[in-house]
Enzyme design. Sequence first.
Site, short mmCIF file in Angstrom:
data_model
loop_
_atom_site.label_atom_id
_atom_site.label_comp_id
_atom_site.label_asym_id
_atom_site.label_seq_id
_atom_site.Cartn_x
_atom_site.Cartn_y
_atom_site.Cartn_z
N ARG A 1 7.34 1.90 7.69
CA ARG A 1 7.45 2.99 8.65
C ARG A 1 8.21 2.53 9.90
O ARG A 1 8.33 3.29 10.88
CB ARG A 1 6.06 3.49 9.04
CG ARG A 1 5.32 4.14 7.88
CD ARG A 1 3.89 4.52 8.24
NE ARG A 1 3.20 5.07 7.08
CZ ARG A 1 1.88 5.19 6.99
NH1 ARG A 1 1.11 4.81 8.00
NH2 ARG A 1 1.34 5.69 5.90
N VAL B 1 1.56 -4.80 9.80
CA VAL B 1 0.53 -5.51 10.57
C VAL B 1 -0.75 -5.71 9.77
O VAL B 1 -1.28 -6.83 9.67
CB VAL B 1 0.22 -4.76 11.88
CG1 VAL B 1 -0.97 -5.37 12.59
CG2 VAL B 1 1.43 -4.75 12.80
N GLY B 2 -1.27 -4.64 9.21
CA GLY B 2 -2.56 -4.74 8.51
C GLY B 2 -2.50 -5.72 7.35
O GLY B 2 -3.42 -6.55 7.18
N ARG C 1 7.69 -33.50 12.35
CA ARG C 1 7.01 -32.67 13.37
C ARG C 1 6.51 -31.37 12.77
O ARG C 1 5.45 -30.85 13.16
CB ARG C 1 7.94 -32.41 14.56
CG ARG C 1 9.13 -31.52 14.26
CD ARG C 1 10.09 -31.47 15.45
NE ARG C 1 11.15 -30.49 15.29
CZ ARG C 1 12.22 -30.66 14.52
NH1 ARG C 1 12.36 -31.77 13.80
NH2 ARG C 1 13.15 -29.73 14.44
N ASP D 1 0.86 -1.18 0.00
CA ASP D 1 0.00 0.00 0.00
C ASP D 1 0.91 1.24 0.00
O ASP D 1 2.14 1.14 -0.13
CB ASP D 1 -1.01 -0.04 1.16
CG ASP D 1 -0.39 0.28 2.51
OD1 ASP D 1 0.85 0.39 2.61
OD2 ASP D 1 -1.15 0.44 3.49
N HIS D 2 0.30 2.41 0.15
CA HIS D 2 1.09 3.64 0.11
C HIS D 2 2.09 3.70 1.25
O HIS D 2 3.19 4.24 1.09
CB HIS D 2 0.16 4.86 0.15
CG HIS D 2 -0.77 4.85 1.34
ND1 HIS D 2 -1.80 3.93 1.46
CD2 HIS D 2 -0.81 5.61 2.45
CE1 HIS D 2 -2.44 4.15 2.60
NE2 HIS D 2 -1.86 5.16 3.22
N CYS E 1 3.35 -2.72 4.10
CA CYS E 1 2.46 -1.62 4.47
C CYS E 1 3.22 -0.76 5.48
O CYS E 1 4.43 -0.92 5.63
CB CYS E 1 1.09 -2.10 4.94
SG CYS E 1 1.01 -2.94 6.52
N HIS F 1 10.40 -23.92 9.55
CA HIS F 1 9.54 -24.69 10.47
C HIS F 1 8.06 -24.58 10.13
O HIS F 1 7.31 -25.54 10.34
CB HIS F 1 9.74 -24.20 11.91
CG HIS F 1 11.07 -24.59 12.50
ND1 HIS F 1 11.29 -24.67 13.86
CD2 HIS F 1 12.25 -24.90 11.90
CE1 HIS F 1 12.55 -25.02 14.08
NE2 HIS F 1 13.16 -25.15 12.91
N ARG G 1 2.47 -30.26 12.44
CA ARG G 1 1.94 -28.97 12.93
C ARG G 1 1.23 -28.21 11.81
O ARG G 1 0.21 -27.55 12.04
CB ARG G 1 3.08 -28.15 13.53
CG ARG G 1 3.60 -28.79 14.82
CD ARG G 1 4.97 -28.30 15.24
NE ARG G 1 5.50 -29.14 16.31
CZ ARG G 1 6.79 -29.22 16.65
NH1 ARG G 1 7.70 -28.51 16.00
NH2 ARG G 1 7.18 -30.01 17.63
C1 RB5 Z 1 -1.78 3.24 6.16
O1 RB5 Z 1 -1.84 4.53 6.69
C2 RB5 Z 1 -1.42 2.25 7.25
O2 RB5 Z 1 -2.47 2.16 8.17
C3 RB5 Z 1 -1.08 0.91 6.68
O3 RB5 Z 1 -0.04 1.04 5.77
C4 RB5 Z 1 -0.60 -0.16 7.64
O4 RB5 Z 1 0.36 0.35 8.50
C5 RB5 Z 1 -1.62 -0.90 8.37
O5 RB5 Z 1 -1.27 -1.82 9.13
#
Ligand code: RB5
Length: 154
Positions: free
Chosen positions: A112, A72-73, A136, A11-12, A68, A101, A140
């Site tokens: 970021r 996380v997202g 193993r 993404d951006h 991203c 594994h 899993r």
């Molecule tokens: C975008 O602003 C941001 O929320 C996305 O790139 C990411 O960090 C989400 O987890």
Amino acid sequence: MLRMIIALGADHGGFPLKKPVSEATESGGNTVLDLGTFDETPVDYPDYAKSVADSLTSGRAQRGILLCGSGVGACVAANKIAGIRACLCHDTYSAHQGVEHDNMNILCLGARVIGPALAVELVNSFLGATFSGAARHKRRLEKIVALEKPLHHE
Ligand code: RB5
């Protein structure tokens, strides 16, 4: 090192890492399937997570990398799709051990959070690793596959 087709999506927020990640992937002898985004115009990371995940489940690519802002997202979104084992790895041990594994098939990175030099090392660790095939680890993985089935809670 394996030569693979690697689906790359960002993404951006992840866009600033796209070039170094793409170059590192290709310098390892792999081919990049570039699924965007192509500039820093705000977009929605689930769309790119879906594109990368779909390319793996359809067989167009063997592994994926998602970028991203935090990583996380994209990771959360990709793991909603059966057959996807996406992980946010900002240390090199996890980036290769997750493949060896756990048969991790998508590496998620946050542009970021980390810079390009570490991103390149993480990509190299991820792409240089192969699943162990140990009994193993297979056992899993089979249990993970069972969790993907709708009635797993019974
Ligand atoms: C975008 O602003 C941001 O929320 C996305 O790139 C990411 O960090 C989400 O987890």
